[in-house]
Design a protein around this motif. Structure first.
Motif, PDB file in Angstrom:
ATOM      1  N   PRO A   1       0.803  -1.221   0.000  1.00 38.10           N
ATOM      2  CA  PRO A   1       0.000   0.000   0.000  1.00 38.10           C
ATOM      3  C   PRO A   1       0.837   1.273   0.000  1.00 38.10           C
ATOM      4  CG  PRO A   1      -0.001  -1.008   2.169  1.00 38.10           C
ATOM      5  CD  PRO A   1       0.662  -1.983   1.249  1.00 38.10           C
ATOM      6  N   GLY A   2       2.107   1.176   0.390  1.00 42.52           N
ATOM      7  CA  GLY A   2       2.962   2.353   0.409  1.00 42.52           C
ATOM      8  C   GLY A   2       3.711   2.589  -0.890  1.00 42.52           C
ATOM      9  N   PHE A   3       3.506   1.716  -1.855  1.00 42.09           N
ATOM     10  CA  PHE A   3       4.192   1.819  -3.137  1.00 42.09           C
ATOM     11  C   PHE A   3       3.373   2.691  -4.084  1.00 42.09           C
ATOM     12  CE2 PHE A   3       5.529  -0.750  -7.132  1.00 42.09           C
ATOM     13  CZ  PHE A   3       6.528   0.173  -7.424  1.00 42.09           C
ATOM     14  N   THR A   4       3.879   3.871  -4.389  1.00 41.43           N
ATOM     15  CA  THR A   4       3.154   4.820  -5.235  1.00 41.43           C
ATOM     16  C   THR A   4       4.105   5.431  -6.265  1.00 41.43           C
ATOM     17  OG1 THR A   4       3.606   6.718  -3.790  1.00 41.43           O
ATOM     18  CG2 THR A   4       1.609   5.437  -3.332  1.00 41.43           C
ATOM     19  N   GLY A   5       3.551   6.213  -7.160  1.00 37.41           N
ATOM     20  CA  GLY A   5       4.372   6.984  -8.082  1.00 37.41           C
ATOM     21  C   GLY A   5       4.621   6.311  -9.413  1.00 37.41           C
ATOM     22  N   PHE A   6       5.680   6.795 -10.085  1.00 35.81           N
ATOM     23  CA  PHE A   6       5.972   6.318 -11.433  1.00 35.81           C
ATOM     24  C   PHE A   6       6.135   4.803 -11.503  1.00 35.81           C
ATOM     25  CE2 PHE A   6       7.320  10.749 -12.446  1.00 35.81           C
ATOM     26  CZ  PHE A   6       6.616  10.894 -13.632  1.00 35.81           C
TER      27      PHE A   6
END
Length: 255
Positions: A89-94
């Protein structure tokens, strides 16, 4: 030995570099807005193309990442080795969007991620004018960008499906060239190996350019052994050529 460099000497090039970053942020904000629109409208083919465009803009700004603070992990974070990217859940972005685009995710499942990325970029752009980079770190950053490219891009550590690590490595070289351009007036009278550094940059860039054909980048897995060895050797030589730059701009602080 060379003529010492002071923090005062480094303030003008640092301010110029910050202005360059401001211009890149405007470009990046446009690109993430386009990517967000692609995904919102379900056009994943366009999203794959526009993802790379925006990601490379961000990868050219490597000397400023420390100043970005927590925004960097939101915009360009990665996962711990062995972690399922889709379940973090903390993996975001490009890179989170990259994983989805190249692993058959639906547009609907990526809309939240695209909006989060676009929002984070626009917030960073808005606050950038109030940030101050440390002038004493400029020379070191030129070396660190290439060191990180060697550690993360040439090993495929940051490949979440697109196979564009070599494009990212080239963007990192572009970012290093920009820092060196800002430092050049100070560097040209202090680094007798400047011509060798320029030649090393050109060789490394040429080795990467050779893996780009008709809009497609060669994935690391498709490199021949000879190609991989040459690229690795070129990056190793470039790191050696950049080491004196870091030393020259190692400002001795006084209390």
């Amino acid at each position: 030995s060379s003529l010492p460099v002071t923090v005062h000497d480094l303030i003008p090039p640092t301010l110029d570099y910050q202005k360059w970053i401001q211009a890149r942020m405007a470009e990046l904000s446009t690109d993430t807005g386009t990517l967000n629109s692609d995904i919102d409208h379900g056009n994943l083919a366009a999203a794959r193309r526009d993802w790379l465009t925006g990601h490379l803009v961000y990868e050219r700004m490597g000397a400023a990442y420390d100043t970005f603070g927590d925004a960097d992990s939101v915009i360009n974070g990665t996962t711990t080795l062995g972690t399922n990217p889709a379940a973090d859940p903390g993996f975001t972005g490009f890179h989170r969007i990259e994983y989805g685009l190249w692993h058959d995710a639906t547009a609907a499942s990526l809309r939240g991620q695209a909006a989060t990325l676009d929002k984070a970029v626009k917030a960073l752009k808005k606050q950038w004018s109030t940030q101050q980079m440390d002038p004493a770190n400029m020379g070191l950053r030129a070396h660190e960008i290439i060191e990180n490219a060697e550690q993360f891009e040439l090993t495929g550590r940051t490949d979440y499906g697109s196979g564009t690590n070599l494009a990212t490595a080239l963007a990192n070289i572009d970012g290093t060239r920009e820092i060196l351009a800002e430092l050049h007036p100070l560097l040209k009278t202090r680094d007798p190996g400047l011509a060798e550094l320029d030649a090393s940059l050109d060789r490394t860039q040429a080795a990467l350019d050779a893996q780009h054909d008709d809009g497609r980048w060669t994935p690391l897995r498709d490199l021949t052994r000879t190609e991989r060895e040459k690229i690795n050797a070129d990056f190793g030589d470039l790191l050696e050529q950049l080491a004196p730059v870091a030393a020259i701009f190692d400002v001795r602080r006084t209390v």
